[in-house]
Design an enzyme around this catalytic site. Structure first.
Site, mmCIF file in Angstrom:
data_model
loop_
_atom_site.group_PDB
_atom_site.id
_atom_site.type_symbol
_atom_site.label_atom_id
_atom_site.label_comp_id
_atom_site.label_asym_id
_atom_site.label_seq_id
_atom_site.Cartn_x
_atom_site.Cartn_y
_atom_site.Cartn_z
ATOM 1 N N GLY A 3 -59.820 -8.080 1.963
ATOM 2 C CA GLY A 3 -59.650 -9.280 2.790
ATOM 3 C C GLY A 3 -60.114 -10.552 2.116
ATOM 4 N N ARG A 17 -50.536 -10.718 9.626
ATOM 5 C CA ARG A 17 -50.231 -9.301 9.845
ATOM 6 C C ARG A 17 -49.026 -9.109 10.767
ATOM 7 N NH1 ARG A 17 -56.365 -6.977 10.209
ATOM 8 N NH2 ARG A 17 -56.501 -6.445 8.016
ATOM 9 N N LYS A 24 -71.550 -4.596 -1.328
ATOM 10 C CA LYS A 24 -71.507 -3.197 -0.915
ATOM 11 C C LYS A 24 -71.101 -2.212 -2.000
ATOM 12 C CE LYS A 24 -72.196 -2.450 3.623
ATOM 13 N NZ LYS A 24 -72.848 -1.318 4.170
ATOM 14 N N GLY A 81 -59.805 -1.451 3.146
ATOM 15 C CA GLY A 81 -60.271 -0.094 2.869
ATOM 16 C C GLY A 81 -59.144 0.839 2.455
HETATM 17 P P1 ADP Z 1 -63.262 -7.941 -0.155
HETATM 18 O O1 ADP Z 1 -63.118 -8.347 1.301
HETATM 19 O O2 ADP Z 1 -62.285 -8.659 -1.030
HETATM 20 O O3 ADP Z 1 -63.258 -6.444 -0.341
HETATM 21 P P2 ADP Z 1 -66.127 -8.050 -0.038
HETATM 22 O O4 ADP Z 1 -66.066 -8.058 1.449
HETATM 23 O O5 ADP Z 1 -66.666 -6.862 -0.721
HETATM 24 O O6 ADP Z 1 -64.700 -8.444 -0.655
HETATM 25 O O7 ADP Z 1 -67.042 -9.266 -0.532
HETATM 26 C C1 ADP Z 1 -66.812 -10.586 -0.130
HETATM 27 C C2 ADP Z 1 -68.104 -11.303 0.158
HETATM 28 O O8 ADP Z 1 -69.003 -11.182 -0.922
HETATM 29 C C3 ADP Z 1 -67.877 -12.786 0.351
HETATM 30 O O9 ADP Z 1 -68.216 -13.129 1.681
HETATM 31 C C4 ADP Z 1 -68.827 -13.446 -0.642
HETATM 32 O O10 ADP Z 1 -69.495 -14.557 -0.115
HETATM 33 C C5 ADP Z 1 -69.813 -12.330 -0.927
HETATM 34 N N1 ADP Z 1 -70.467 -12.496 -2.236
HETATM 35 C C6 ADP Z 1 -69.870 -12.484 -3.438
HETATM 36 N N2 ADP Z 1 -70.774 -12.697 -4.404
HETATM 37 C C7 ADP Z 1 -71.980 -12.844 -3.814
HETATM 38 C C8 ADP Z 1 -73.309 -13.091 -4.282
HETATM 39 N N3 ADP Z 1 -73.560 -13.237 -5.583
HETATM 40 N N4 ADP Z 1 -74.281 -13.178 -3.373
HETATM 41 C C9 ADP Z 1 -74.034 -13.026 -2.051
HETATM 42 N N5 ADP Z 1 -72.801 -12.790 -1.540
HETATM 43 C C10 ADP Z 1 -71.791 -12.697 -2.407
HETATM 44 MG MG MG Z 2 -64.582 -8.395 2.894
#
Ligand code: ADP
Ligand code: MG
Length: 394
Positions: free
Chosen positions: A352, A37, A199, A375
């Site tokens: 992230g 960053r 989420k 976000g």
């Molecule tokens: P981003 O940061 O790209 O927006 P998120 O924070 O929504 O993504 O999701 C990332 C997390 O989701 C990772 O830590 C990953 O381990 C978890 N994850 C993905 N698939 C599963 C699953 N089937 N069960 C539990 N955790 C999961």
């Molecule tokens: Mg995340």
């Protein structure tokens, strides 16, 4: 009218207040563990220095909740920055007050100062009028280069802006807005979205907005578990957001009515827990009671790759599985690689963990745009006006 960029503003000899996103992870010893960053704002900062500006940088770091806490000091950031710029960077010992004022007043043309963590005062997140006015008193020109906080109406992103007559975006913010704009309005079709991670609540707004714009939505990760469960698939002890099942059902019904293709996993990688050293591929028709789904299976990854192969525009947010663990990384890596192979399509990744996955797959160079905002990028693509950008339009 769209915001001006820093390149269009007169900076010579003026106090140029640049809101940056230096919310970097720190090492236990208090060093900067990932400086991405900071590096991403260097072009904007260097430009201001070269134009003879008196540069005042401001950022938040972590969640000190309105109180000065040494472990959230920007000191390591200031040290990294001084090294990267090859010049002195003076850190004020507070975000606002007599000390900060003196540091700003002592700046010479081409000099750089940084205010202490903005969230050391509650006025930042409360978008407080007094704090906004004090910050504005340090600025002849206001620049926002903190895309990651552009979806928040805080004193440093919104409150202070109305008190500064000359204002615009930095190069990082400008690039984010231009690239993400390619995903709203008149997009090159087919428009394919891949949504995974966790989420449902955080992403349902985005999913719903995609219903009127995307040609196909591919779901993976824990996100897909909730949708599979909504369709009646027994999910064992997979992560499922049971409170979001009605929302998931409504989404699937709307997608069907609107002719949007929803691609759910047809196979899954299951194990007893995420620490298991191996996973088993099963059809996505029933997860045994003592198992949980931690990745999409190879057939699902192949189906997504095939949908992607025809895409004109792709947006990806959220990993397809627990990609941090090697036995459950294959689905995410396969999707990253399939995306990177597309020729002539606009491919954008935001979030992230998704961005980390793209780097891990080693394909970052072949993605059109990797967004620095989590976000903020989701809200932008949802079609919402980001307060930090709206404040700069004149
Ligand atoms: P981003 O940061 O790209 O927006 P998120 O924070 O929504 O993504 O999701 C990332 C997390 O989701 C990772 O830590 C990953 O381990 C978890 N994850 C993905 N698939 C599963 C699953 N089937 N069960 C539990 N955790 C999961
Ligand atoms: Mg995340």
């Amino acid at each position: 009218m769209a915001a001006k960029t820093i390149a269009e503003l007169d900076l010579q000899g003026r106090r140029v207040f640049i809101r940056v996103d230096f919310n970097v992870p720190l090492t236990p010893a208090g060093g900067v563990s990932d400086a991405t960053r900071i590096r991403e704002s260097l072009p904007t900062i260097t430009h201001a220095i070269e134009r003879g500006a008196r540069v005042v940088l401001a950022s938040h770091l972590g969640r000190p909740k309105g109180r000065a806490k040494p472990e959230f000091s920007l000191l390591p950031v200031a040290a990294y920055l001084a090294e990267a710029l090859g010049r002195d960077v003076v850190l004020a010992d507070e975000p606002a007050g007599d000390g900060a004022k003196k540091v700003v007043n002592d700046l010479r043309d081409g000099g750089v100062a940084i205010l202490e963590n903005l969230r050391f005062t509650p006025g930042e997140e409360a978008n407080d009028e007094n704090f906004s006015r004090t910050l504005a008193s340090y600025a002849d020109v206001y620049i926002n280069d903190a895309f990651g906080t552009a979806h928040r109406a805080h004193a440093s992103t919104v409150g202070m802006v109305k008190y500064v007559s000359s204002k615009g975006v930095g190069f990082l913010m400008d690039r984010e807005a231009k690239m993400l704009s390619k995903l709203i309005g008149d997009v090159q079709r087919p428009f394919v979205a891949i949504i995974g991670g966790v989420k449902v609540a955080d992403k349902i707004g985005l999913l719903e907005s995609l219903l009127s714009r995307a040609d196909a939505v591919c779901l993976g990760g824990a996100m897909a578990n909730t949708f599979l469960c909504a369709k009646g698939v027994p999910m064992g002890h997979s992560m499922v957001e049971t409170s979001k099942l009605p929302i998931a059902r409504a989404f699937l019904a709307k997608a069907e009515a609107g002719g949007v293709r929803v691609v759910l996993p047809r196979d899954l990688v299951v194990a007893t827990d995420a620490k298991s050293l191996t996973g088993t591929v099963i059809p996505a028709t029933s997860v045994p009671d003592d198992q949980a789904a931690f990745d999409i299976g190879p057939d699902s990854a192949a189906e997504i790759a095939s949908v992607l192969s025809r895409a004109g525009t792709v947006f990806w947010n959220g990993p397809m599985g627990v990609f941090e663990a090697q036995p459950f990384a294959a689905g995410t890596i396969a999707v990253a690689k399939a995306m990177a192979q597309l020729m002539g399509a606009t491919t954008v990744v935001g979030g992230g963990d998704s961005v980390a996955a793209v780097h891990r797959a080693g394909v970052a160079a072949n993605i059109t745009h990797i967004s620095t905002g989590g976000g903020a990028s989701l809200e932008f693509i949802e079609g919402k006006k980001l307060p930090g950008l709206a404040a700069l339009e004149s």
